[in-house]
Scaffold this motif. Structure first.
Motif, short mmCIF file in Angstrom:
data_model
loop_
_atom_site.label_atom_id
_atom_site.label_comp_id
_atom_site.label_asym_id
_atom_site.label_seq_id
_atom_site.Cartn_x
_atom_site.Cartn_y
_atom_site.Cartn_z
N ASP A 196 0.81 -1.22 0.00
CA ASP A 196 0.00 0.00 0.00
C ASP A 196 0.84 1.27 0.00
OD1 ASP A 196 -2.44 -1.35 0.00
OD2 ASP A 196 -2.40 -1.58 2.18
N ALA A 197 2.10 1.18 -0.43
CA ALA A 197 2.96 2.35 -0.48
C ALA A 197 3.72 2.38 -1.80
CB ALA A 197 3.94 2.36 0.68
N ALA A 198 4.00 3.57 -2.30
CA ALA A 198 4.79 3.75 -3.51
C ALA A 198 5.57 5.05 -3.38
CB ALA A 198 3.90 3.78 -4.75
N LEU A 199 6.83 5.02 -3.79
CA LEU A 199 7.67 6.19 -3.69
C LEU A 199 8.37 6.46 -5.01
CD1 LEU A 199 8.02 4.49 -0.77
CD2 LEU A 199 9.23 6.59 -0.20
N ARG A 200 8.59 7.74 -5.29
CA ARG A 200 9.36 8.14 -6.45
C ARG A 200 10.34 9.23 -6.05
NH1 ARG A 200 5.65 7.94 -11.99
NH2 ARG A 200 5.11 5.74 -11.79
N VAL A 201 11.40 9.36 -6.85
CA VAL A 201 12.43 10.36 -6.60
C VAL A 201 12.54 11.25 -7.82
CG1 VAL A 201 14.26 8.80 -7.36
CG2 VAL A 201 14.83 10.78 -5.94
N ARG A 202 12.64 12.54 -7.59
CA ARG A 202 12.65 13.51 -8.68
C ARG A 202 13.99 14.23 -8.73
NH1 ARG A 202 10.59 18.83 -10.05
NH2 ARG A 202 9.43 18.73 -12.01
N THR A 203 14.61 14.22 -9.91
CA THR A 203 15.90 14.89 -10.07
C THR A 203 15.78 16.39 -9.89
OG1 THR A 203 16.59 13.17 -11.62
CG2 THR A 203 17.87 15.20 -11.60
N GLU A 204 14.73 16.97 -10.49
CA GLU A 204 14.51 18.41 -10.37
C GLU A 204 14.03 18.75 -8.96
OE1 GLU A 204 13.26 16.52 -12.69
OE2 GLU A 204 14.12 17.19 -14.59
N ASP A 205 14.21 20.01 -8.61
CA ASP A 205 13.87 20.46 -7.27
C ASP A 205 12.36 20.40 -7.03
OD1 ASP A 205 14.30 21.59 -4.72
OD2 ASP A 205 13.77 23.57 -5.49
N ILE A 206 12.00 20.18 -5.79
CA ILE A 206 10.61 20.32 -5.33
C ILE A 206 10.65 21.46 -4.30
CG2 ILE A 206 8.67 19.24 -4.13
CD1 ILE A 206 9.63 16.56 -5.19
N PRO A 207 10.11 22.62 -4.61
CA PRO A 207 10.32 23.81 -3.78
C PRO A 207 9.42 23.93 -2.56
CG PRO A 207 9.02 24.39 -5.68
CD PRO A 207 9.36 22.93 -5.85
N ILE A 208 8.65 22.91 -2.26
CA ILE A 208 7.65 23.02 -1.20
C ILE A 208 7.41 21.65 -0.58
CG2 ILE A 208 5.73 22.65 -2.80
CD1 ILE A 208 4.17 24.81 -1.28
N ALA A 209 7.01 21.65 0.68
CA ALA A 209 6.75 20.39 1.39
C ALA A 209 5.26 20.31 1.71
CB ALA A 209 7.56 20.32 2.67
N VAL A 210 4.56 19.43 0.98
CA VAL A 210 3.10 19.35 1.10
C VAL A 210 2.68 17.91 1.40
CG1 VAL A 210 0.90 19.64 -0.10
CG2 VAL A 210 2.76 21.28 -0.45
N THR A 211 1.85 17.76 2.40
CA THR A 211 1.27 16.46 2.74
C THR A 211 -0.24 16.57 2.65
OG1 THR A 211 3.08 15.94 4.26
CG2 THR A 211 1.03 14.69 4.53
N THR A 212 -0.86 15.70 1.90
CA THR A 212 -2.32 15.64 1.85
C THR A 212 -2.77 14.39 2.58
OG1 THR A 212 -2.40 16.79 -0.27
CG2 THR A 212 -4.36 15.57 0.39
N VAL A 213 -3.58 14.58 3.61
CA VAL A 213 -4.12 13.48 4.39
C VAL A 213 -5.63 13.48 4.20
CG1 VAL A 213 -4.30 12.40 6.66
CG2 VAL A 213 -2.27 13.77 6.09
N ASP A 214 -6.13 12.48 3.46
CA ASP A 214 -7.54 12.44 3.11
C ASP A 214 -7.93 13.76 2.42
OD1 ASP A 214 -7.61 9.88 4.12
OD2 ASP A 214 -8.26 10.52 6.11
N ASP A 215 -8.73 14.60 3.06
CA ASP A 215 -9.17 15.85 2.43
C ASP A 215 -8.44 17.09 2.93
OD1 ASP A 215 -11.07 14.55 0.87
OD2 ASP A 215 -12.61 14.67 2.44
#
Length: 263
Positions: A196-215
Protein backbone atom coordinates in the motif's frame (compact mmCIF):
# COMPACT_ATOMS: atom_id res chain seq x y z
CA UNK A 1 -9.65 58.63 -7.50
CA UNK A 2 -10.26 60.85 -4.46
CA UNK A 3 -14.03 60.78 -4.88
CA UNK A 4 -13.93 57.00 -5.30
CA UNK A 5 -11.96 56.62 -2.09
CA UNK A 6 -14.45 58.89 -0.34
CA UNK A 7 -17.26 56.53 -1.38
CA UNK A 8 -15.29 53.53 -0.09
CA UNK A 9 -14.64 55.36 3.18
CA UNK A 10 -18.32 56.27 3.48
CA UNK A 11 -19.30 52.61 3.24
CA UNK A 12 -16.62 50.83 5.27
CA UNK A 13 -16.42 53.20 8.22
CA UNK A 14 -19.83 51.90 9.31
CA UNK A 15 -20.33 48.15 9.85
CA UNK A 16 -24.06 48.77 9.72
CA UNK A 17 -23.82 50.19 6.19
CA UNK A 18 -21.80 47.20 5.01
CA UNK A 19 -24.21 44.73 6.60
CA UNK A 20 -27.33 46.48 5.30
CA UNK A 21 -26.01 46.61 1.74
CA UNK A 22 -24.96 42.96 1.93
CA UNK A 23 -28.41 41.92 3.15
CA UNK A 24 -30.19 43.94 0.47
CA UNK A 25 -27.92 42.45 -2.20
CA UNK A 26 -29.04 38.99 -1.09
CA UNK A 27 -32.80 39.58 -1.01
CA UNK A 28 -35.67 41.97 -0.39
CA UNK A 29 -35.81 43.23 3.21
CA UNK A 30 -38.19 45.31 5.29
CA UNK A 31 -36.81 47.77 7.81
CA UNK A 32 -37.91 45.40 10.55
CA UNK A 33 -35.98 42.58 8.84
CA UNK A 34 -32.89 44.77 8.69
CA UNK A 35 -33.27 45.81 12.33
CA UNK A 36 -33.48 42.17 13.41
CA UNK A 37 -30.38 41.22 11.39
CA UNK A 38 -28.17 44.20 12.29
CA UNK A 39 -29.51 45.37 15.69
CA UNK A 40 -29.39 48.90 14.26
CA UNK A 41 -32.02 51.39 15.39
CA UNK A 42 -34.79 52.50 13.05
CA UNK A 43 -33.29 55.99 12.98
CA UNK A 44 -29.91 54.60 11.89
CA UNK A 45 -31.53 52.40 9.27
CA UNK A 46 -33.49 55.38 7.96
CA UNK A 47 -30.29 57.37 7.43
CA UNK A 48 -28.52 54.41 5.80
CA UNK A 49 -31.38 53.66 3.41
CA UNK A 50 -31.70 57.32 2.45
CA UNK A 51 -27.96 57.56 1.75
CA UNK A 52 -28.11 54.37 -0.31
CA UNK A 53 -31.12 55.56 -2.31
CA UNK A 54 -29.33 58.85 -3.08
CA UNK A 55 -26.47 56.78 -4.53
CA UNK A 56 -28.93 54.52 -6.45
CA UNK A 57 -27.59 51.50 -4.58
CA UNK A 58 -31.03 50.63 -3.20
CA UNK A 59 -34.62 51.02 -4.31
CA UNK A 60 -37.84 50.79 -2.32
CA UNK A 61 -40.65 48.46 -3.32
CA UNK A 62 -43.58 49.15 -1.04
CA UNK A 63 -42.51 48.22 2.47
CA UNK A 64 -39.41 46.42 1.21
CA UNK A 65 -35.99 47.50 0.03
CA UNK A 66 -33.61 45.76 -2.35
CA UNK A 67 -30.21 46.49 -3.89
CA UNK A 68 -30.03 47.74 -7.45
CA UNK A 69 -27.61 46.28 -9.99
CA UNK A 70 -24.93 48.78 -9.00
CA UNK A 71 -25.72 48.22 -5.33
CA UNK A 72 -25.08 44.51 -5.77
CA UNK A 73 -21.85 45.35 -7.59
CA UNK A 74 -20.65 47.50 -4.69
CA UNK A 75 -21.72 44.88 -2.15
CA UNK A 76 -19.78 42.19 -4.01
CA UNK A 77 -16.69 44.38 -4.28
CA UNK A 78 -16.72 45.29 -0.60
CA UNK A 79 -17.20 41.64 0.37
CA UNK A 80 -14.20 40.69 -1.77
CA UNK A 81 -12.10 43.47 -0.23
CA UNK A 82 -13.03 42.47 3.31
CA UNK A 83 -12.20 38.83 2.58
CA UNK A 84 -8.84 39.85 1.12
CA UNK A 85 -7.98 41.98 4.14
CA UNK A 86 -9.11 39.24 6.54
CA UNK A 87 -6.94 36.71 4.73
CA UNK A 88 -3.97 39.09 4.66
CA UNK A 89 -4.24 39.59 8.41
CA UNK A 90 -4.28 35.84 8.96
CA UNK A 91 -1.21 35.34 6.76
CA UNK A 92 0.69 38.49 7.78
CA UNK A 93 2.90 36.72 10.30
CA UNK A 94 3.96 33.97 7.91
CA UNK A 95 3.83 35.60 4.47
CA UNK A 96 7.61 35.87 4.15
CA UNK A 97 7.83 32.08 4.38
CA UNK A 98 5.03 31.29 1.92
CA UNK A 99 6.44 29.82 -1.30
CA UNK A 100 3.86 31.71 -3.33
CA UNK A 101 5.75 31.01 -6.57
CA UNK A 102 4.81 27.35 -6.09
CA UNK A 103 1.25 27.94 -4.87
CA UNK A 104 -0.87 28.30 -7.99
CA UNK A 105 -4.13 29.36 -6.39
CA UNK A 106 -5.75 32.50 -5.04
CA UNK A 107 -4.48 33.09 -1.51
CA UNK A 108 -8.03 33.93 -0.44
CA UNK A 109 -8.57 30.18 -0.30
CA UNK A 110 -6.34 30.20 2.79
CA UNK A 111 -8.74 32.45 4.71
CA UNK A 112 -9.88 29.58 6.95
CA UNK A 113 -6.55 27.74 7.10
CA UNK A 114 -5.25 26.45 10.42
CA UNK A 115 -1.89 28.13 11.07
CA UNK A 116 0.48 26.60 13.60
CA UNK A 117 3.73 28.23 14.71
CA UNK A 118 6.48 26.96 17.03
CA UNK A 119 6.50 28.09 20.63
CA UNK A 120 8.98 27.80 23.48
CA UNK A 121 7.04 24.90 24.96
CA UNK A 122 6.23 23.27 21.58
CA UNK A 123 9.02 24.11 19.12
CA UNK A 124 7.91 21.29 16.81
CA UNK A 125 4.19 22.19 16.88
CA UNK A 126 3.90 22.55 13.06
CA UNK A 127 5.31 19.04 12.57
CA UNK A 128 3.17 17.64 15.37
CA UNK A 129 0.15 18.99 13.53
CA UNK A 130 0.84 16.93 10.40
CA UNK A 131 1.69 13.87 12.50
CA UNK A 132 -1.68 14.18 14.23
CA UNK A 133 -3.37 14.23 10.82
CA UNK A 134 -1.39 11.23 9.57
CA UNK A 135 -2.18 9.18 12.65
CA UNK A 136 -5.91 9.22 11.84
CA UNK A 137 -5.79 9.43 8.04
CA UNK A 138 -6.40 6.57 5.63
CA UNK A 139 -4.77 8.01 2.50
CA UNK A 140 -1.59 10.11 2.43
CA UNK A 141 0.30 11.73 -0.43
CA UNK A 142 3.48 13.79 -0.08
CA UNK A 143 5.68 15.87 -2.35
CA UNK A 144 8.66 17.38 -0.61
CA UNK A 145 12.28 18.49 -0.74
CA UNK A 146 13.00 16.80 2.60
CA UNK A 147 12.07 13.86 4.80
CA UNK A 148 10.71 14.49 8.26
CA UNK A 149 11.49 11.87 10.89
CA UNK A 150 8.25 12.20 12.85
CA UNK A 151 5.84 12.21 9.91
CA UNK A 152 7.68 9.38 8.12
CA UNK A 153 7.60 7.33 11.32
CA UNK A 154 3.84 7.89 11.57
CA UNK A 155 3.33 6.88 7.93
CA UNK A 156 5.52 3.80 8.44
CA UNK A 157 3.50 2.69 11.45
CA UNK A 158 0.13 3.13 9.73
CA UNK A 159 1.12 1.60 6.39
CA UNK A 160 2.85 -1.46 7.85
CA UNK A 161 -0.20 -2.02 10.05
CA UNK A 162 -2.38 -2.08 6.93
CA UNK A 163 -4.26 1.05 8.00
CA UNK A 164 -3.11 3.53 5.38
CA UNK A 165 -2.11 3.98 1.74
CA UNK A 166 0.86 6.19 0.93
CA UNK A 167 2.44 7.74 -2.15
CA UNK A 168 5.39 10.10 -1.94
CA UNK A 169 7.57 12.06 -4.35
CA UNK A 170 10.83 13.37 -2.93
CA UNK A 171 13.66 15.40 -4.38
CA UNK A 172 17.03 13.78 -5.06
CA UNK A 173 18.59 16.02 -2.41
CA UNK A 174 16.18 14.64 0.19
CA UNK A 175 17.21 11.08 -0.63
CA UNK A 176 20.92 11.91 -0.52
CA UNK A 177 20.46 13.45 2.93
CA UNK A 178 19.32 10.05 4.25
CA UNK A 179 22.71 8.39 3.80
CA UNK A 180 23.68 8.60 7.47
CA UNK A 181 20.22 8.03 8.99
CA UNK A 182 19.75 4.30 9.43
CA UNK A 183 16.32 4.69 11.06
CA UNK A 184 14.78 6.69 8.21
CA UNK A 185 16.43 4.41 5.67
CA UNK A 186 14.83 1.44 7.41
CA UNK A 187 11.41 3.10 7.24
CA UNK A 188 11.81 3.65 3.51
CA UNK A 189 12.92 0.06 2.88
CA UNK A 190 9.80 -1.17 4.64
CA UNK A 191 7.61 1.20 2.63
CA UNK A 192 9.20 0.03 -0.62
CA UNK A 193 8.20 -3.52 0.33
CA UNK A 194 4.65 -2.56 1.36
CA UNK A 195 1.75 -3.23 -1.00
CA UNK A 196 0.00 0.00 0.00
CA UNK A 197 2.96 2.35 -0.48
CA UNK A 198 4.79 3.75 -3.51
CA UNK A 199 7.67 6.19 -3.69
CA UNK A 200 9.36 8.14 -6.45
CA UNK A 201 12.43 10.36 -6.60
CA UNK A 202 12.65 13.51 -8.68
CA UNK A 203 15.90 14.89 -10.07
CA UNK A 204 14.51 18.41 -10.37
CA UNK A 205 13.87 20.46 -7.27
CA UNK A 206 10.61 20.32 -5.33
CA UNK A 207 10.32 23.81 -3.78
CA UNK A 208 7.65 23.02 -1.20
CA UNK A 209 6.75 20.39 1.39
CA UNK A 210 3.10 19.35 1.10
CA UNK A 211 1.27 16.46 2.74
CA UNK A 212 -2.32 15.64 1.85
CA UNK A 213 -4.12 13.48 4.39
CA UNK A 214 -7.54 12.44 3.11
CA UNK A 215 -9.17 15.85 2.43
CA UNK A 216 -6.69 18.06 4.31
CA UNK A 217 -3.69 19.74 2.67
CA UNK A 218 -0.81 20.54 5.05
CA UNK A 219 2.13 22.77 4.11
CA UNK A 220 5.36 23.08 6.11
CA UNK A 221 6.93 26.55 6.00
CA UNK A 222 10.65 27.13 6.55
CA UNK A 223 12.89 30.16 6.17
CA UNK A 224 15.81 30.44 3.74
CA UNK A 225 18.05 28.63 6.22
CA UNK A 226 15.69 25.67 6.47
CA UNK A 227 14.50 26.59 9.97
CA UNK A 228 10.90 25.57 10.72
CA UNK A 229 8.70 28.65 11.00
CA UNK A 230 5.10 27.51 10.67
CA UNK A 231 2.61 25.23 8.99
CA UNK A 232 -0.82 25.73 7.54
CA UNK A 233 -3.52 23.29 6.59
CA UNK A 234 -6.91 23.52 4.97
CA UNK A 235 -9.61 21.41 3.34
CA UNK A 236 -10.52 24.16 0.85
CA UNK A 237 -11.55 22.66 -2.51
CA UNK A 238 -9.29 24.91 -4.60
CA UNK A 239 -6.24 24.15 -2.47
CA UNK A 240 -6.98 20.41 -2.59
CA UNK A 241 -7.27 20.61 -6.37
CA UNK A 242 -3.93 22.44 -6.58
CA UNK A 243 -2.24 19.88 -4.30
CA UNK A 244 -3.65 16.97 -6.31
CA UNK A 245 -2.58 18.45 -9.67
CA UNK A 246 0.87 19.39 -8.38
CA UNK A 247 1.41 15.93 -6.92
CA UNK A 248 0.35 14.32 -10.19
CA UNK A 249 2.84 16.49 -12.10
CA UNK A 250 5.72 15.61 -9.78
CA UNK A 251 4.72 11.95 -9.84
CA UNK A 252 4.72 11.81 -13.63
CA UNK A 253 8.09 13.56 -13.88
CA UNK A 254 9.81 11.42 -11.23
CA UNK A 255 11.56 8.04 -11.35
CA UNK A 256 10.73 4.93 -9.39
CA UNK A 257 12.34 4.85 -5.98
CA UNK A 258 14.61 1.81 -5.70
CA UNK A 259 16.66 0.40 -2.87
CA UNK A 260 19.82 1.30 -4.73
CA UNK A 261 18.83 4.95 -4.25
CA UNK A 262 19.49 4.49 -0.55
CA UNK A 263 23.04 3.21 -0.98
Amino acid sequence: MESTLEEVEFLVRSPNRVNVLRLLAEDHQTRNDLAAETNASQATLGRILTDFQERSWVRQLGAEYVATGTGRLVASGISDLLQIIETERELRGIVEYLPTHAMDFDLRHLADATIVTPSQTRPDAPVSRVVDLIEVGSDVTVFSHAFNHQSLAAVHERVTAGEQTFRGVFSEDAVEALADDATLTGYLVDLLDADDAALRVRTEDIPIAVTTVDDVVHVILRDDNGVLQASLDTDDDAVRSWARDTFDHYWRTADSFKRVDLD
